[in-house]
Design a protein around this motif. Structure first.
Motif, PDB file in Angstrom:
ATOM      1  N   PRO A   1       0.829  -1.211   0.000  1.00  0.00           N
ATOM      2  CA  PRO A   1       0.000   0.000   0.000  1.00  0.00           C
ATOM      3  C   PRO A   1       0.868   1.267   0.000  1.00  0.00           C
ATOM      4  N   ALA A   2       0.314   2.327  -0.519  1.00  0.00           N
ATOM      5  CA  ALA A   2       1.077   3.571  -0.633  1.00  0.00           C
ATOM      6  C   ALA A   2       1.381   4.185   0.722  1.00  0.00           C
ATOM      7  N   GLY A   3       0.406   4.148   1.620  1.00  0.00           N
ATOM      8  CA  GLY A   3       0.605   4.775   2.924  1.00  0.00           C
ATOM      9  C   GLY A   3       1.135   3.797   3.940  1.00  0.00           C
ATOM     10  N   CYS A   4       0.635   3.936   5.166  1.00  0.00           N
ATOM     11  CA  CYS A   4       1.036   3.026   6.234  1.00  0.00           C
ATOM     12  C   CYS A   4       0.572   1.613   5.887  1.00  0.00           C
TER      13      CYS A   4
ATOM     14  N   CYS B   1      -3.235   8.573   7.167  1.00  0.00           N
ATOM     15  CA  CYS B   1      -2.402   7.375   7.270  1.00  0.00           C
ATOM     16  C   CYS B   1      -2.185   6.711   5.920  1.00  0.00           C
ATOM     17  N   THR B   2      -3.206   6.792   5.045  1.00  0.00           N
ATOM     18  CA  THR B   2      -3.117   6.063   3.784  1.00  0.00           C
ATOM     19  C   THR B   2      -2.503   6.903   2.671  1.00  0.00           C
ATOM     20  N   ARG B   3      -2.187   8.180   2.946  1.00  0.00           N
ATOM     21  CA  ARG B   3      -1.686   9.056   1.885  1.00  0.00           C
ATOM     22  C   ARG B   3      -0.221   8.835   1.591  1.00  0.00           C
TER      23      ARG B   3
ATOM     24  N   CYS C   1       4.452   5.552  13.189  1.00  0.00           N
ATOM     25  CA  CYS C   1       3.020   5.823  13.262  1.00  0.00           C
ATOM     26  C   CYS C   1       2.840   7.319  13.431  1.00  0.00           C
ATOM     27  N   ILE C   2       1.993   7.909  12.596  1.00  0.00           N
ATOM     28  CA  ILE C   2       1.826   9.356  12.696  1.00  0.00           C
ATOM     29  C   ILE C   2       0.977   9.731  13.906  1.00  0.00           C
TER      30      ILE C   2
END
Lengths: 368, 329
Positions: free
Chosen positions: B285-288, B301-303, B319-320
């Motif tokens: 996946p692109a983000g986390c 998180c997914t960006r 983790c943000i």
């Protein structure tokens, strides 16, 4: 009235034969095991490899024939059943194995795997079988559309769900779980353990839970029997056993488990030496070669399994003289309040799940 | 962590090229370091890349199908750029490894003595006589009874626990500076596991070697490690001193893992579960990478892939939303 009563069960396997077929050596896999199990309860059989726990579970289902002893299920003598009656009994008692990769036929779809027991026992008219399969799949938290897929398309945890579904298909009263979570990753393991408990609550199942992992046993069992070299050395209710383990072997097992608690202060009993072979078990108490409390009497005289008034049974000559077990018991240590709240966020999803969908919503197969 | 670590891995990336042209991202931007005498626990579930990382350190990944980038610095060498000949001199000598399955990692057609002696002769030279004496000494150090007799036995005559001791003796043959133990006790019964863990602690105290312990068992980590790195889907998601990891984990995946193990020290009515599945590593996946399974997920998180940031001194989390305490207070 107990659902299952096992008395004096013995199974010796021939390990070596002479040229003329005479048995020369026996593995004393199970040597005089007795226990009983109430409907809707869980009995755990615990011990190290080769202690006979899996053999007991197979004897109880009569998958192998015992050399001596009796097994009564629902007040029927299991060993007296003829082939036809035995087939009927199989409806009432099922088994789940450790390895979900080896216990499903790779050439059958999940639907076929689940339909087979229905057809074999003629439980559901063939027109309604598809519907029943969907129902069972939902019960174990899988989507009904997955019935068309083959076992290799699923992950280990999902396969174990299918194995559980197959066992449930015949609506048994007893399921034997032989190390059902040992092959699974920790996060998947907790899903299967939660599922087994929910199914027990909902369907009133009795389990015999065979395991070497005492932490898992503490979580799932009502009663625990600790086995060493073919014999039960201690049997008690779960809270009782973990609060006050009596047999030196149970204590050693308990203290050997690494706790997820850095610098946990507790004494350890590290057993020296190897597990003796069941081919030639030691005379007297079978634990005496590794026991830190051994006296001469232990080397010659086998101790009997004696229960106290509360039903806590121990097979040890020195049970009344042993030091208290406090030092080896884990210090109760919960999570910090913050961590407990964070952990709770991981349990929340399943709580609100519809009754039909136990556990995971994402029953997607592994991408292939 | 001391100023000059014994081994330092920076930005390690490992990709496998499958027959069908698929590329699996097994390990992504892994940074690790271990100081002399320290024990690092590498924790994660099947397929998270922990074993692949250790095989990369040892130079044991197949060259044709593996694409490795980054650097693994060990005592002045970059192990990824070291010629095979030099690597062979390092392996078994200053770098040693213990595998999970003691039955398959010993050669069944040679006595255990032959196998230990071979290692000693290869790296240390000397006479066969003195190598044999050293082998007996090593077997005694790992508490094998009557080593003078046992040394001439074949692996099949030994029990699982004994075989694992032999593997440890062999790994220690040349006093390695770094010992990698890949699930060394997973195949053993608990009572034997306790013996082997005890032995590892003893040897560490005696030799001062650094240890990388790969395991899925958080109990084992708590018992023997000083520092822990948690891996998920090819990345390190959290790194912390062992006490902090267990008392105040800063990545949701670690929280989920801690909640999902049944424990002897307290009873939970229901265990935590980590819903969903590990992402497909052919298309991470692109983000986390944990976002799809995370109860604390936000749109952000997914960006973009979250960086590994220091939450408190020595405690890193990818983790943000860390520090996580503020999510529940």
């Amino acid at each position: 009235m107990a659902l299952l009563e096992v008395n004096g069960l013995v199974k010796h396997f021939v390990a070596q034969r002479s040229l003329f077929g005479r048995a020369l050596a026996h593995v004393k896999a199970v040597d005089g095991v007795s226990f009983s199990l109430e409907a809707g309860k869980t009995l755990a059989l615990v011990g190290e490899s080769g202690c006979g726990k899996s053999t007991v579970s197979r004897l109880v289902l009569r998958l192998i024939e015992p050399d001596a002893g009796t097994v009564r299920f629902d007040s029927r003598d299991l060993l007296a059943l003829d082939a036809d009656a035995l087939r009927k009994f199989r409806r009432e008692a099922q088994i789940i194995f450790q390895d979900p990769y080896a216990s499903l036929n790779p050439r059958m779809t999940v639907g076929q795997i689940l339909t087979e027991p229905l057809a074999l026992h003629d439980l559901v008219p063939s027109a309604q079988r598809r519907e029943r399969v969907a129902e069972i799949l939902r019960l174990v938290g899988l989507e009904p559309r997955l019935a068309r897929r083959y076992p290799h398309e699923f992950s280990g945890g999902q396969r174990q769900r299918i194995a559980i579904a197959r066992a449930l298909a015949v609506e048994p009263k007893l399921i034997i779980c032989d190390e059902p979570v040992s092959a699974l990753d920790v996060s998947i393991r907790s899903q299967i353990l939660n599922l087994l408990r929910e199914l027990q609550d909902r369907l009133g199942l009795a389990y015999i839970f065979v395991s070497h992992d005492l932490a898992v046993v503490k979580h799932i069992a009502d009663r625990v029997a600790v086995m060493n070299l073919g014999q039960i050395v201690e049997e008690a209710d779960v809270d009782e056993l973990f609060a006050e383990p009596r047999h030196p072997y149970s204590r050693a097992l308990l203290s050997a488990i690494p706790l997820p608690q850095p610098h946990a202060r507790r004494a350890k009993i590290v057993l020296q030496g190897e597990i003796p072979s069941a081919l030639n078990p030691p005379a007297g108490c079978r634990f005496h070669t590794r026991c830190p409390f051994v006296i001469d009497r232990c080397r010659t005289e086998a101790p009997a399994l004696v229960a106290d008034g509360a039903g806590h049974a121990t097979a040890c000559h020195r049970v009344s003289e042993l030091p208290p077990a406090d030092t080896i018991l884990p210090v109760a240590a919960g999570f910090t309040p913050e961590l407990a709240k964070l952990v709770a966020a991981f349990s929340r999803k399943t709580e609100g799940a519809a009754p039909a969908g136990v556990g995971i919503q994402s029953a997607r197969p592994t991408p292939t | 962590m001391s100023a000059s670590p014994l081994i330092e891995i920076s930005d390690l990336r490992i990709r496998f090229h499958g027959d069908d042209g698929r590329v699996t991202h097994a390990v992504d931007s892994v940074d690790l370091s271990v100081a002399n005498g320290a024990t690092l626990g590498l924790v994660g579930e099947s397929g998270c890349g922990k074993s692949v990382t250790s095989l990369a350190i040892m130079g044991l990944l197949p060259k044709q199908t593996t694409e490795i980038s980054g650097a693994i610095r060990f005592d002045g060498f970059d192990l990824l750029k070291t010629p095979d000949q030099t690597l062979r001199d390092l392996r078994g000598n200053r770098l040693a490894m213990i595998f999970q399955e003691p039955m398959t990692s010993l050669n069944p057609s040679f006595t255990i003595g032959d196998q230990i002696i071979e290692t000693i002769l290869r790296h240390r030279g000397g006479s066969r006589r003195s190598a044999r004496d050293r082998a007996i000494e090593l077997l005694r150090r790992v508490h094998i009874p009557s080593p003078e007799r046992r040394i001439d036995e074949y692996p099949h005559k030994l029990s699982g626990g004994m075989r694992q001791r032999v593997m440890i003796a062999m790994a220690l043959a040349c006093d390695p500076q770094l010992l990698i133990a890949d699930e060394p006790t997973t195949a053993l019964d608990v009572t034997l596991q306790a013996q082997i863990l005890e032995l590892m602690r003893e040897l560490k105290a005696a030799s001062g070697a650094a240890i990388i312990l790969i395991t899925h068992d958080l109990g084992v980590v708590a018992e023997v490690c000083d520092e822990v790195a948690v891996m998920y889907a090819g990345e390190i998601v959290e790194r912390a001193p062992v006490d902090e990891l267990f008392s105040a984990p800063q990545h949701p995946y670690t929280v989920g893992l801690l909640g999902s193990i049944p424990r002897l020290d307290h009873r939970a009515e229901q265990l935590a579960t980590i819903e969903g599945m590990v992402p497909n590593m052919a298309q991470p996946p692109a983000g986390c990478r944990f976002a799809a399974r995370c109860p604390f997920v936000l749109n952000d998180c997914t960006r973009a892939p979250p960086p590994l940031v220091e939450v408190s001194p020595g405690h890193l989390s990818r983790c943000i939303r860390a520090p996580l305490e503020r999510l529940v207070s």
